[in-house]
Scaffold this active site. Structure first.
Site, PDB file in Angstrom:
ATOM      1  N   GLU A  86       7.872  -1.021  -1.932  1.00 48.46           N
ATOM      2  CA  GLU A  86       7.335  -0.819  -3.271  1.00 48.46           C
ATOM      3  C   GLU A  86       5.829  -1.009  -3.112  1.00 48.46           C
ATOM      4  OE1 GLU A  86       8.689   0.145  -6.047  1.00 48.46           O
ATOM      5  OE2 GLU A  86      10.747   0.216  -5.301  1.00 48.46           O
ATOM      6  N   SER A  87       5.036  -0.047  -3.626  1.00 51.40           N
ATOM      7  CA  SER A  87       3.620  -0.030  -3.232  1.00 51.40           C
ATOM      8  C   SER A  87       2.613  -0.120  -4.382  1.00 51.40           C
ATOM      9  CB  SER A  87       3.339   1.249  -2.429  1.00 51.40           C
ATOM     10  OG  SER A  87       3.419   2.381  -3.280  1.00 51.40           O
ATOM     11  N   THR A 133      -1.186  -3.724   4.482  1.00 55.13           N
ATOM     12  CA  THR A 133      -2.317  -3.400   3.605  1.00 55.13           C
ATOM     13  C   THR A 133      -3.451  -4.414   3.739  1.00 55.13           C
ATOM     14  OG1 THR A 133      -2.928  -3.301   1.271  1.00 55.13           O
ATOM     15  CG2 THR A 133      -1.038  -4.657   1.791  1.00 55.13           C
ATOM     16  N   ASP A 134      -4.650  -3.974   3.402  1.00 56.22           N
ATOM     17  CA  ASP A 134      -5.790  -4.909   3.396  1.00 56.22           C
ATOM     18  C   ASP A 134      -5.680  -5.924   2.254  1.00 56.22           C
ATOM     19  OD1 ASP A 134      -6.348  -3.198   1.260  1.00 56.22           O
ATOM     20  OD2 ASP A 134      -8.379  -2.688   1.909  1.00 56.22           O
ATOM     21  N   TYR A 158       2.616  -7.807  -5.386  1.00 58.48           N
ATOM     22  CA  TYR A 158       2.678  -6.799  -4.313  1.00 58.48           C
ATOM     23  C   TYR A 158       2.077  -7.349  -3.022  1.00 58.48           C
ATOM     24  CZ  TYR A 158       1.004  -2.927  -1.393  1.00 58.48           C
ATOM     25  OH  TYR A 158       0.711  -2.120  -0.332  1.00 58.48           O
ATOM     26  N   SER A 161       4.063 -10.061  -1.416  1.00 57.25           N
ATOM     27  CA  SER A 161       5.273  -9.593  -0.719  1.00 57.25           C
ATOM     28  C   SER A 161       4.905  -8.937   0.614  1.00 57.25           C
ATOM     29  CB  SER A 161       6.085  -8.637  -1.604  1.00 57.25           C
ATOM     30  OG  SER A 161       5.393  -7.420  -1.811  1.00 57.25           O
ATOM     31  N   LYS A 162       3.788  -8.214   0.638  1.00 57.52           N
ATOM     32  CA  LYS A 162       3.371  -7.593   1.909  1.00 57.52           C
ATOM     33  C   LYS A 162       2.926  -8.677   2.901  1.00 57.52           C
ATOM     34  CE  LYS A 162       3.077  -3.783   2.884  1.00 57.52           C
ATOM     35  NZ  LYS A 162       4.037  -2.788   3.446  1.00 57.52           N
ATOM     36  N   LEU A 198      -4.710   5.584  -8.810  1.00 54.54           N
ATOM     37  CA  LEU A 198      -5.953   6.002  -9.465  1.00 54.54           C
ATOM     38  C   LEU A 198      -6.311   7.482  -9.267  1.00 54.54           C
ATOM     39  CD1 LEU A 198      -8.562   4.928 -11.015  1.00 54.54           C
ATOM     40  CD2 LEU A 198      -9.609   4.894  -8.770  1.00 54.54           C
ATOM     41  N   ASP A 288      -8.318  -5.261 -18.421  1.00 52.73           N
ATOM     42  CA  ASP A 288      -8.295  -5.334 -16.956  1.00 52.73           C
ATOM     43  C   ASP A 288      -6.889  -5.642 -16.428  1.00 52.73           C
ATOM     44  OD1 ASP A 288      -9.371  -5.195 -14.457  1.00 52.73           O
ATOM     45  OD2 ASP A 288     -10.679  -6.951 -14.665  1.00 52.73           O
ATOM     46  N   TYR A 349      22.096  16.213  -0.775  1.00 56.03           N
ATOM     47  CA  TYR A 349      22.574  15.251   0.222  1.00 56.03           C
ATOM     48  C   TYR A 349      23.789  14.473  -0.284  1.00 56.03           C
ATOM     49  CZ  TYR A 349      18.504  16.418   2.959  1.00 56.03           C
ATOM     50  OH  TYR A 349      17.574  17.095   3.695  1.00 56.03           O
TER      51      TYR A 349
HETATM   52  P1  NAD Z   1       4.939   5.131  -1.627  1.00 56.89           P
HETATM   53  O1  NAD Z   1       5.281   4.259  -2.780  1.00 56.89           O
HETATM   54  O2  NAD Z   1       4.324   6.465  -1.869  1.00 56.89           O
HETATM   55  O3  NAD Z   1       6.244   5.390  -0.730  1.00 56.89           O
HETATM   56  C1  NAD Z   1       7.158   4.367  -0.437  1.00 56.89           C
HETATM   57  C2  NAD Z   1       8.415   5.014   0.124  1.00 56.89           C
HETATM   58  O4  NAD Z   1       9.346   3.965   0.432  1.00 56.89           O
HETATM   59  C3  NAD Z   1       9.120   5.961  -0.866  1.00 56.89           C
HETATM   60  O5  NAD Z   1       9.493   7.145  -0.214  1.00 56.89           O
HETATM   61  C4  NAD Z   1      10.339   5.166  -1.302  1.00 56.89           C
HETATM   62  O6  NAD Z   1      11.451   5.986  -1.659  1.00 56.89           O
HETATM   63  C5  NAD Z   1      10.625   4.349  -0.049  1.00 56.89           C
HETATM   64  N1  NAD Z   1      11.390   3.126  -0.356  1.00 56.89           N
HETATM   65  C6  NAD Z   1      11.136   2.209  -1.319  1.00 56.89           C
HETATM   66  N2  NAD Z   1      12.083   1.240  -1.307  1.00 56.89           N
HETATM   67  C7  NAD Z   1      12.946   1.551  -0.291  1.00 56.89           C
HETATM   68  C8  NAD Z   1      14.109   0.936   0.222  1.00 56.89           C
HETATM   69  N3  NAD Z   1      14.600  -0.199  -0.308  1.00 56.89           N
HETATM   70  N4  NAD Z   1      14.727   1.513   1.272  1.00 56.89           N
HETATM   71  C9  NAD Z   1      14.254   2.660   1.820  1.00 56.89           C
HETATM   72  N5  NAD Z   1      13.163   3.306   1.351  1.00 56.89           N
HETATM   73  C10 NAD Z   1      12.505   2.756   0.303  1.00 56.89           C
HETATM   74  O7  NAD Z   1       4.035   4.230  -0.692  1.00 56.89           O
HETATM   75  P2  NAD Z   1       2.758   4.620   0.187  1.00 56.89           P
HETATM   76  O8  NAD Z   1       1.557   4.554  -0.656  1.00 56.89           O
HETATM   77  O9  NAD Z   1       3.067   5.842   0.978  1.00 56.89           O
HETATM   78  O10 NAD Z   1       2.719   3.344   1.165  1.00 56.89           O
HETATM   79  C11 NAD Z   1       3.505   3.325   2.352  1.00 56.89           C
HETATM   80  C12 NAD Z   1       3.275   2.016   3.058  1.00 56.89           C
HETATM   81  O11 NAD Z   1       1.895   1.864   3.385  1.00 56.89           O
HETATM   82  C13 NAD Z   1       3.647   0.769   2.242  1.00 56.89           C
HETATM   83  O12 NAD Z   1       4.242  -0.152   3.097  1.00 56.89           O
HETATM   84  C14 NAD Z   1       2.329   0.278   1.703  1.00 56.89           C
HETATM   85  O13 NAD Z   1       2.362  -1.118   1.496  1.00 56.89           O
HETATM   86  C15 NAD Z   1       1.389   0.653   2.834  1.00 56.89           C
HETATM   87  N6  NAD Z   1      -0.009   0.912   2.456  1.00 56.89           N
HETATM   88  C16 NAD Z   1      -0.306   1.788   1.456  1.00 56.89           C
HETATM   89  C17 NAD Z   1      -1.634   2.066   1.165  1.00 56.89           C
HETATM   90  C18 NAD Z   1      -2.031   3.054   0.087  1.00 56.89           C
HETATM   91  O14 NAD Z   1      -3.216   3.181  -0.218  1.00 56.89           O
HETATM   92  N7  NAD Z   1      -1.116   3.790  -0.503  1.00 56.89           N
HETATM   93  C19 NAD Z   1      -2.653   1.432   1.888  1.00 56.89           C
HETATM   94  C20 NAD Z   1      -2.291   0.517   2.891  1.00 56.89           C
HETATM   95  C21 NAD Z   1      -0.972   0.274   3.181  1.00 56.89           C
HETATM   96  O1  DAU Z   2      -5.873  -1.458  -0.535  1.00 54.14           O
HETATM   97  C1  DAU Z   2      -4.673  -0.844  -0.179  1.00 54.14           C
HETATM   98  C2  DAU Z   2      -3.780  -0.709  -1.395  1.00 54.14           C
HETATM   99  O2  DAU Z   2      -4.343   0.334  -2.197  1.00 54.14           O
HETATM  100  C3  DAU Z   2      -2.337  -0.380  -1.051  1.00 54.14           C
HETATM  101  O3  DAU Z   2      -1.789  -1.440  -0.331  1.00 54.14           O
HETATM  102  C4  DAU Z   2      -1.514  -0.124  -2.318  1.00 54.14           C
HETATM  103  O4  DAU Z   2      -0.204   0.288  -1.971  1.00 54.14           O
HETATM  104  C5  DAU Z   2      -2.193   0.986  -3.099  1.00 54.14           C
HETATM  105  O5  DAU Z   2      -1.507   1.186  -4.324  1.00 54.14           O
HETATM  106  C6  DAU Z   2      -3.659   0.647  -3.371  1.00 54.14           C
HETATM  107  O6  DAU Z   2      -3.762  -0.463  -4.322  1.00 54.14           O
HETATM  108  P1  DAU Z   2      -4.842  -0.470  -5.504  1.00 54.14           P
HETATM  109  O7  DAU Z   2      -4.367  -1.366  -6.552  1.00 54.14           O
HETATM  110  O8  DAU Z   2      -6.210  -0.679  -4.964  1.00 54.14           O
HETATM  111  O9  DAU Z   2      -4.739   1.102  -5.952  1.00 54.14           O
HETATM  112  P2  DAU Z   2      -4.699   1.794  -7.384  1.00 54.14           P
HETATM  113  O10 DAU Z   2      -4.790   3.263  -7.151  1.00 54.14           O
HETATM  114  O11 DAU Z   2      -3.574   1.292  -8.221  1.00 54.14           O
HETATM  115  O12 DAU Z   2      -6.039   1.301  -8.063  1.00 54.14           O
HETATM  116  C7  DAU Z   2      -7.309   1.538  -7.460  1.00 54.14           C
HETATM  117  C8  DAU Z   2      -8.371   0.842  -8.322  1.00 54.14           C
HETATM  118  O13 DAU Z   2      -8.449   1.535  -9.580  1.00 54.14           O
HETATM  119  C9  DAU Z   2      -8.027  -0.591  -8.655  1.00 54.14           C
HETATM  120  O14 DAU Z   2      -9.236  -1.345  -8.698  1.00 54.14           O
HETATM  121  C10 DAU Z   2      -7.418  -0.520 -10.061  1.00 54.14           C
HETATM  122  C11 DAU Z   2      -8.145   0.660 -10.674  1.00 54.14           C
HETATM  123  N1  DAU Z   2      -7.368   1.449 -11.658  1.00 54.14           N
HETATM  124  C12 DAU Z   2      -6.138   1.903 -11.290  1.00 54.14           C
HETATM  125  C13 DAU Z   2      -5.364   2.639 -12.157  1.00 54.14           C
HETATM  126  C14 DAU Z   2      -3.994   3.142 -11.746  1.00 54.14           C
HETATM  127  C15 DAU Z   2      -7.896   1.745 -12.908  1.00 54.14           C
HETATM  128  O15 DAU Z   2      -9.029   1.359 -13.229  1.00 54.14           O
HETATM  129  N2  DAU Z   2      -7.128   2.479 -13.777  1.00 54.14           N
HETATM  130  C16 DAU Z   2      -5.879   2.935 -13.454  1.00 54.14           C
HETATM  131  O16 DAU Z   2      -5.223   3.585 -14.306  1.00 54.14           O
END
Ligand code: NAD
Ligand code: DAU
Length: 351
Positions: A86-87, A133-134, A158, A161-162, A198, A288, A349
């Protein structure tokens, strides 16, 4: 060498880019994409590789230990790239239990399955690669960068948990000798990101003349990396990273939210043929995010110096490509938000 690599979360945003890269670049590997297909998982992200002979999709939950164990056995898994999670921070604030379950227990279940399987077949040539994640490092002031030595200080459910899942990975390495590596990456952007984050949310809202909800004063800072550059880093770390190590991945590309939003408005308006400034009035300051981290900034010098990885795409080019992709793929956006594609694939599937 023929390898069987389990990629978890391969139907999500980053996972789909990793699956595509590995399936196309390594025809000699078997790529097993395991995903539960939550709201964030979408097989429409992988239409171009779904019929490749070295690719298989398995619908499963990483928390279901018995199923995971049987998959390790059935496919003789010798490498794991674990992205399933969950991300979304905002969702974690509403439902922390789900985040603990998926991100902590799910990771533990995979670790335990890898340990049990590889203890029998030998750990040589095996690797458990955990994608993190950072956000585990907490929040920075106006100066400084996260390094691999920065102490963990998560603030959201989040990131907590990570962080916990990272600790389990390290514990399995230190206690059982499981060959493991971790990377901690900054914010990704690019095609196929679920439009709750975002960048895709705001592009979609600009297109549809909907308000742009800026949290707080828009002064939070994030370091943005094009998703394909993250996939390239994962490829390098999977093949060349030192076992037991952590690597930070960043874009050297910090933006204050409000400045990034202004760039998105400018580019989107231009690509839609609107006058400059036409969508400025959509900016709407809202309450916020609770516990909102002020600034993330990554020092990825270790990855650059040890393994030679650097981002390949300049932000100006990346954001232009990204806006254009979302404007060209309205059908995909409508599909992922309506759940239509998920229903289609669930039937396909038989799940
Ligand atoms: P995402 O939410 O787009 O995708 C997550 C995927 O995991 C989905 O396909 C979902 O169906 C699957 N999933 C969720 N629960 C599951 C379960 N119980 N069993 C099997 N599959 C399951 O996430 P993302 O943004 O692609 O992030 C992927 C990974 O990278 C995460 O571990 C996240 O913490 C990490 N990450 C994301 C970012 C970012 O900016 N998006 C940055 C750094 C690290
Ligand atoms: O830093 C890595 C992380 O980046 C990943 O681990 C996460 O999975 C990923 O979701 C992302 O987290 P953020 O919380 O930084 O991303 P998000 O896109 O939700 O938000 C980016 C910034 O924008 C944050 O400061 C919150 C702000 N924001 C976000 C949304 C969705 C807004 O101001 N308005 C919004 O509607």
């Amino acid at each position: 060498m023929k390898r069987s690599i389990l990629i978890t979360g391969g139907a999500g945003f980053i996972g789909s880019h990793v699956v595509r890269l590995f399936v196309n670049k390594y025809p000699e590997y078997n790529i097993i994409n395991l995903d539960k297909l939550t709201y964030a998982g979408n097989l429409a992200n992988l239409k171009d590789v779904e019929n490749k002979p070295n690719y298989v999709f398995v619908k499963a939950d990483i928390c279901d230990f018995d199923t995971i164990l049987s998959i390790f056995d059935k496919y003789s898994i010798d490498g794991v790239i674990h992205l399933a999670a969950e991300s979304h921070v905002d969702r974690s604030i509403k439902d922390p239990f789900l985040f603990a379950q998926t991100n902590v227990i799910g990771t533990l279940s995979l670790l335990q399955a890898a340990k049990a399987t590889w203890e029998k077949s030998g750990v040589e040539t095996k690797l458990f690669y955990h994608i993190s994640t950072d956000e585990v490092y907490g929040s920075l002031g106006s100066e400084g960068f996260f390094t691999e030595e920065t102490p963990y200080d998560p603030h959201s459910p989040y990131s907590a948990s990570k962080a916990s899942s990272d600790h389990f990975v390290k514990a399995f390495h230190d206690t059982y000798g499981l060959p493991a590596v971790i990377s901690n990456c900054s914010n990704n952007y690019g095609p196929y990101q679920f439009p709750e984050k975002l960048i895709p949310l705001f592009i979609n809202n600009i297109r549809n003349n909907k308000p742009l909800p800026v949290y707080g004063k828009g002064e939070n800072v994030r370091d943005w990396l094009y998703v394909i550059d993250h996939a390239r880093a994962i490829d390098v770390i999977f093949h060349k990273g030192r076992v037991g190590e952590t690597y930070n991945i960043g874009g050297f590309n910090e933006w204050k939210n409000i400045d990034l939003i202004k760039v998105m408005i400018k580019v989107t308006d231009r690509l839609l043929g609107r006058n400059e400034g036409a969508s400025d009035s959509l900016i709407t300051y809202v309450t916020d995010r609770a516990g909102h981290d002020l600034r993330y900034a990554i020092d990825s010098g270790k990855l650059k110096n040890e393994l030679g990885w650097e981002p390949s795409l300049q932000f100006e080019e990346g954001i232009e490509k990204t806006v254009q992709w979302y404007l060209d793929n309205q059908e995909w956006l409508d599909g992922v938000t309506s759940g239509e594609y998920q229903e289609y694939y669930k039937k396909m599937y038989s799940v």
